[in-house]
Design a protein around this motif. Structure first.
Motif, PDB file in Angstrom:
ATOM      1  N   SER A  30       0.811  -1.218   0.000  1.00  0.00           N
ATOM      2  CA  SER A  30       0.000   0.000   0.000  1.00  0.00           C
ATOM      3  C   SER A  30       0.844   1.269   0.000  1.00  0.00           C
ATOM      4  CB  SER A  30      -0.947   0.008   1.195  1.00  0.00           C
ATOM      5  OG  SER A  30      -0.209  -0.031   2.395  1.00  0.00           O
ATOM      6  N   MET A  31       2.130   1.152   0.162  1.00  0.00           N
ATOM      7  CA  MET A  31       3.004   2.314   0.111  1.00  0.00           C
ATOM      8  C   MET A  31       3.545   2.585  -1.289  1.00  0.00           C
ATOM      9  SD  MET A  31       5.119   1.967   3.680  1.00  0.00           S
ATOM     10  CE  MET A  31       5.902   3.558   3.458  1.00  0.00           C
ATOM     11  N   TYR A  32       3.170   1.731  -2.239  1.00  0.00           N
ATOM     12  CA  TYR A  32       3.712   1.825  -3.589  1.00  0.00           C
ATOM     13  C   TYR A  32       2.637   2.091  -4.637  1.00  0.00           C
ATOM     14  CZ  TYR A  32       8.259   0.335  -2.000  1.00  0.00           C
ATOM     15  OH  TYR A  32       9.471   0.281  -1.379  1.00  0.00           O
ATOM     16  N   ASN A  33       2.949   3.031  -5.496  1.00  0.00           N
ATOM     17  CA  ASN A  33       2.173   3.208  -6.706  1.00  0.00           C
ATOM     18  C   ASN A  33       2.591   2.116  -7.685  1.00  0.00           C
ATOM     19  OD1 ASN A  33       0.963   6.051  -6.169  1.00  0.00           O
ATOM     20  ND2 ASN A  33       3.140   6.260  -5.713  1.00  0.00           N
ATOM     21  N   ALA A  50      -1.157   3.363 -14.849  1.00  0.00           N
ATOM     22  CA  ALA A  50      -0.633   3.481 -13.493  1.00  0.00           C
ATOM     23  C   ALA A  50      -1.786   3.690 -12.532  1.00  0.00           C
ATOM     24  CB  ALA A  50       0.362   4.632 -13.386  1.00  0.00           C
ATOM     25  N   ILE A  51      -1.566   3.293 -11.287  1.00  0.00           N
ATOM     26  CA  ILE A  51      -2.586   3.462 -10.256  1.00  0.00           C
ATOM     27  C   ILE A  51      -1.906   3.870  -8.958  1.00  0.00           C
ATOM     28  CG2 ILE A  51      -2.549   1.008  -9.599  1.00  0.00           C
ATOM     29  CD1 ILE A  51      -5.651   1.266  -9.264  1.00  0.00           C
ATOM     30  N   SER A  52      -2.535   4.771  -8.241  1.00  0.00           N
ATOM     31  CA  SER A  52      -1.953   5.276  -7.003  1.00  0.00           C
ATOM     32  C   SER A  52      -2.106   4.265  -5.876  1.00  0.00           C
ATOM     33  CB  SER A  52      -2.614   6.605  -6.622  1.00  0.00           C
ATOM     34  OG  SER A  52      -4.005   6.420  -6.431  1.00  0.00           O
ATOM     35  N   ARG A  53      -1.541   4.603  -4.739  1.00  0.00           N
ATOM     36  CA  ARG A  53      -1.378   3.632  -3.657  1.00  0.00           C
ATOM     37  C   ARG A  53      -2.684   3.004  -3.188  1.00  0.00           C
ATOM     38  NH1 ARG A  53       1.005   5.641   1.146  1.00  0.00           N
ATOM     39  NH2 ARG A  53      -0.010   7.621   0.709  1.00  0.00           N
ATOM     40  N   PHE A  54      -3.738   3.791  -3.126  1.00  0.00           N
ATOM     41  CA  PHE A  54      -5.016   3.259  -2.663  1.00  0.00           C
ATOM     42  C   PHE A  54      -6.062   3.232  -3.776  1.00  0.00           C
ATOM     43  CE2 PHE A  54      -3.885   2.599   1.635  1.00  0.00           C
ATOM     44  CZ  PHE A  54      -2.926   3.554   1.924  1.00  0.00           C
ATOM     45  N   GLY A  55      -5.602   3.430  -5.019  1.00  0.00           N
ATOM     46  CA  GLY A  55      -6.490   3.277  -6.158  1.00  0.00           C
ATOM     47  C   GLY A  55      -7.328   4.490  -6.495  1.00  0.00           C
ATOM     48  N   ALA A  56      -7.085   5.614  -5.825  1.00  0.00           N
ATOM     49  CA  ALA A  56      -7.931   6.787  -6.056  1.00  0.00           C
ATOM     50  C   ALA A  56      -7.630   7.457  -7.391  1.00  0.00           C
ATOM     51  CB  ALA A  56      -7.759   7.792  -4.919  1.00  0.00           C
ATOM     52  N   VAL A  57      -6.401   7.301  -7.843  1.00  0.00           N
ATOM     53  CA  VAL A  57      -5.967   7.959  -9.079  1.00  0.00           C
ATOM     54  C   VAL A  57      -5.414   6.913 -10.032  1.00  0.00           C
ATOM     55  CG1 VAL A  57      -4.404   9.658 -10.092  1.00  0.00           C
ATOM     56  CG2 VAL A  57      -5.420  10.079  -7.833  1.00  0.00           C
ATOM     57  N   SER A  58      -5.774   7.032 -11.299  1.00  0.00           N
ATOM     58  CA  SER A  58      -5.201   6.160 -12.323  1.00  0.00           C
ATOM     59  C   SER A  58      -5.117   6.934 -13.630  1.00  0.00           C
ATOM     60  CB  SER A  58      -6.024   4.891 -12.506  1.00  0.00           C
ATOM     61  OG  SER A  58      -7.341   5.195 -12.916  1.00  0.00           O
ATOM     62  N   ASN A  59      -4.216   6.516 -14.485  1.00  0.00           N
ATOM     63  CA  ASN A  59      -4.172   7.106 -15.809  1.00  0.00           C
ATOM     64  C   ASN A  59      -3.656   6.083 -16.812  1.00  0.00           C
ATOM     65  OD1 ASN A  59      -1.513   7.613 -14.581  1.00  0.00           O
ATOM     66  ND2 ASN A  59      -1.062   8.690 -16.491  1.00  0.00           N
ATOM     67  N   ARG A  72      -6.380  -2.473  -8.233  1.00  0.00           N
ATOM     68  CA  ARG A  72      -5.512  -3.121  -7.253  1.00  0.00           C
ATOM     69  C   ARG A  72      -6.329  -3.577  -6.071  1.00  0.00           C
ATOM     70  NH1 ARG A  72      -1.042   0.952  -5.694  1.00  0.00           N
ATOM     71  NH2 ARG A  72      -0.529  -0.606  -4.087  1.00  0.00           N
ATOM     72  N   ASP A  73      -5.806  -4.605  -5.401  1.00  0.00           N
ATOM     73  CA  ASP A  73      -6.403  -5.113  -4.171  1.00  0.00           C
ATOM     74  C   ASP A  73      -5.282  -5.156  -3.136  1.00  0.00           C
ATOM     75  OD1 ASP A  73      -7.491  -6.541  -2.062  1.00  0.00           O
ATOM     76  OD2 ASP A  73      -8.554  -7.944  -3.360  1.00  0.00           O
ATOM     77  N   ASN A  74      -5.269  -4.181  -2.249  1.00  0.00           N
ATOM     78  CA  ASN A  74      -4.185  -4.091  -1.270  1.00  0.00           C
ATOM     79  C   ASN A  74      -4.249  -5.213  -0.228  1.00  0.00           C
ATOM     80  OD1 ASN A  74      -3.263  -1.891  -2.637  1.00  0.00           O
ATOM     81  ND2 ASN A  74      -3.751  -0.393  -1.043  1.00  0.00           N
ATOM     82  N   THR A  75      -5.398  -5.860  -0.095  1.00  0.00           N
ATOM     83  CA  THR A  75      -5.487  -6.985   0.834  1.00  0.00           C
ATOM     84  C   THR A  75      -4.814  -8.227   0.254  1.00  0.00           C
ATOM     85  OG1 THR A  75      -7.602  -7.813   0.008  1.00  0.00           O
ATOM     86  CG2 THR A  75      -7.678  -6.102   1.705  1.00  0.00           C
ATOM     87  N   LYS A  76      -4.666  -8.239  -1.067  1.00  0.00           N
ATOM     88  CA  LYS A  76      -4.026  -9.376  -1.743  1.00  0.00           C
ATOM     89  C   LYS A  76      -2.663  -9.023  -2.329  1.00  0.00           C
ATOM     90  CE  LYS A  76      -8.424 -11.564  -2.974  1.00  0.00           C
ATOM     91  NZ  LYS A  76      -9.283 -12.068  -4.072  1.00  0.00           N
ATOM     92  N   ASN A  77      -2.215  -7.791  -2.104  1.00  0.00           N
ATOM     93  CA  ASN A  77      -0.932  -7.338  -2.644  1.00  0.00           C
ATOM     94  C   ASN A  77      -0.848  -7.582  -4.154  1.00  0.00           C
ATOM     95  OD1 ASN A  77      -0.292  -6.702  -0.037  1.00  0.00           O
ATOM     96  ND2 ASN A  77       1.444  -8.091   0.140  1.00  0.00           N
ATOM     97  N   ARG A 100       7.583   4.351  -5.185  1.00  0.00           N
ATOM     98  CA  ARG A 100       6.981   5.222  -4.169  1.00  0.00           C
ATOM     99  C   ARG A 100       6.347   6.457  -4.813  1.00  0.00           C
ATOM    100  NH1 ARG A 100       8.385   5.006   1.252  1.00  0.00           N
ATOM    101  NH2 ARG A 100       9.130   2.918   1.803  1.00  0.00           N
ATOM    102  N   SER A 101       6.867   6.893  -5.935  1.00  0.00           N
ATOM    103  CA  SER A 101       6.298   8.055  -6.605  1.00  0.00           C
ATOM    104  C   SER A 101       5.317   7.601  -7.676  1.00  0.00           C
ATOM    105  CB  SER A 101       7.405   8.896  -7.235  1.00  0.00           C
ATOM    106  OG  SER A 101       8.100   8.145  -8.202  1.00  0.00           O
ATOM    107  N   TYR A 102       4.424   8.483  -8.055  1.00  0.00           N
ATOM    108  CA  TYR A 102       3.427   8.183  -9.086  1.00  0.00           C
ATOM    109  C   TYR A 102       3.941   8.734 -10.402  1.00  0.00           C
ATOM    110  CZ  TYR A 102      -1.117   7.738 -11.334  1.00  0.00           C
ATOM    111  OH  TYR A 102      -2.139   7.378 -12.172  1.00  0.00           O
ATOM    112  N   SER A 103       4.056   7.864 -11.414  1.00  0.00           N
ATOM    113  CA  SER A 103       4.697   8.296 -12.642  1.00  0.00           C
ATOM    114  C   SER A 103       4.257   7.444 -13.813  1.00  0.00           C
ATOM    115  CB  SER A 103       6.225   8.195 -12.491  1.00  0.00           C
ATOM    116  OG  SER A 103       6.883   8.469 -13.708  1.00  0.00           O
TER     117      SER A 103
END
Length: 122
Positions: A30-33, A50-59, A72-77, A100-103
């Motif tokens: 969950s700390m990684y984009n 790409a998708i952000s750490r908690f899925g709020a942002v994608s492009n 993504r499913d952070n419960t399943k990594n 760690r960064s979104y790119s």
């Protein structure tokens, strides 16, 4: 150590669908984009989504917008790439990556999987 393992690739006819998965271990997911990239023979590796750490942002790359969905499913990594309306030009090795960064730049990503082959026949 960090491991990213892609799965779900294969051979599909044009117009078909595939769902790629990337299972991560050795990091706090969950700390990684997360990003998906692809590389066709003789071409440079290119950004897909790409998708952000908690899925709020994608492009998405323009070439896949409206056809591919990253989630993504952070419960399943695990991060997924649902690919619909596939075209022969989507044929490539698909890689997932973590940073760690979104790119959308592959040079920015620290960790990479070994890739999974997607082949779309016409």
């Amino acid at each position: 150590q960090v491991q990213l393992v892609e799965s779900g690739g294969g051979l599909v006819q044009a117009g078909g669908s595939l769902r790629l998965s990337c299972a991560a271990s050795g990091l706090t997911f969950s700390m990684y984009n997360m990003g998906w990239f692809r590389q066709a023979p003789g071409k440079e590796r290119e950004f897909v989504a790409a998708i952000s750490r908690f899925g709020a942002v994608s492009n998405y790359a323009d070439s896949v917008k409206g056809r591919f969905i990253i989630s993504r499913d952070n419960t399943k990594n695990t991060v997924y790439l649902q690919m619909n309306s596939l075209k022969p030009e989507d044929t490539a090795v698909y890689y997932c990556a973590a940073d760690r960064s979104y790119s959308d730049r592959y040079a920015n990503y620290d960790y990479w999987g070994k890739g999974t082959q997607v082949t779309v026949s016409s």
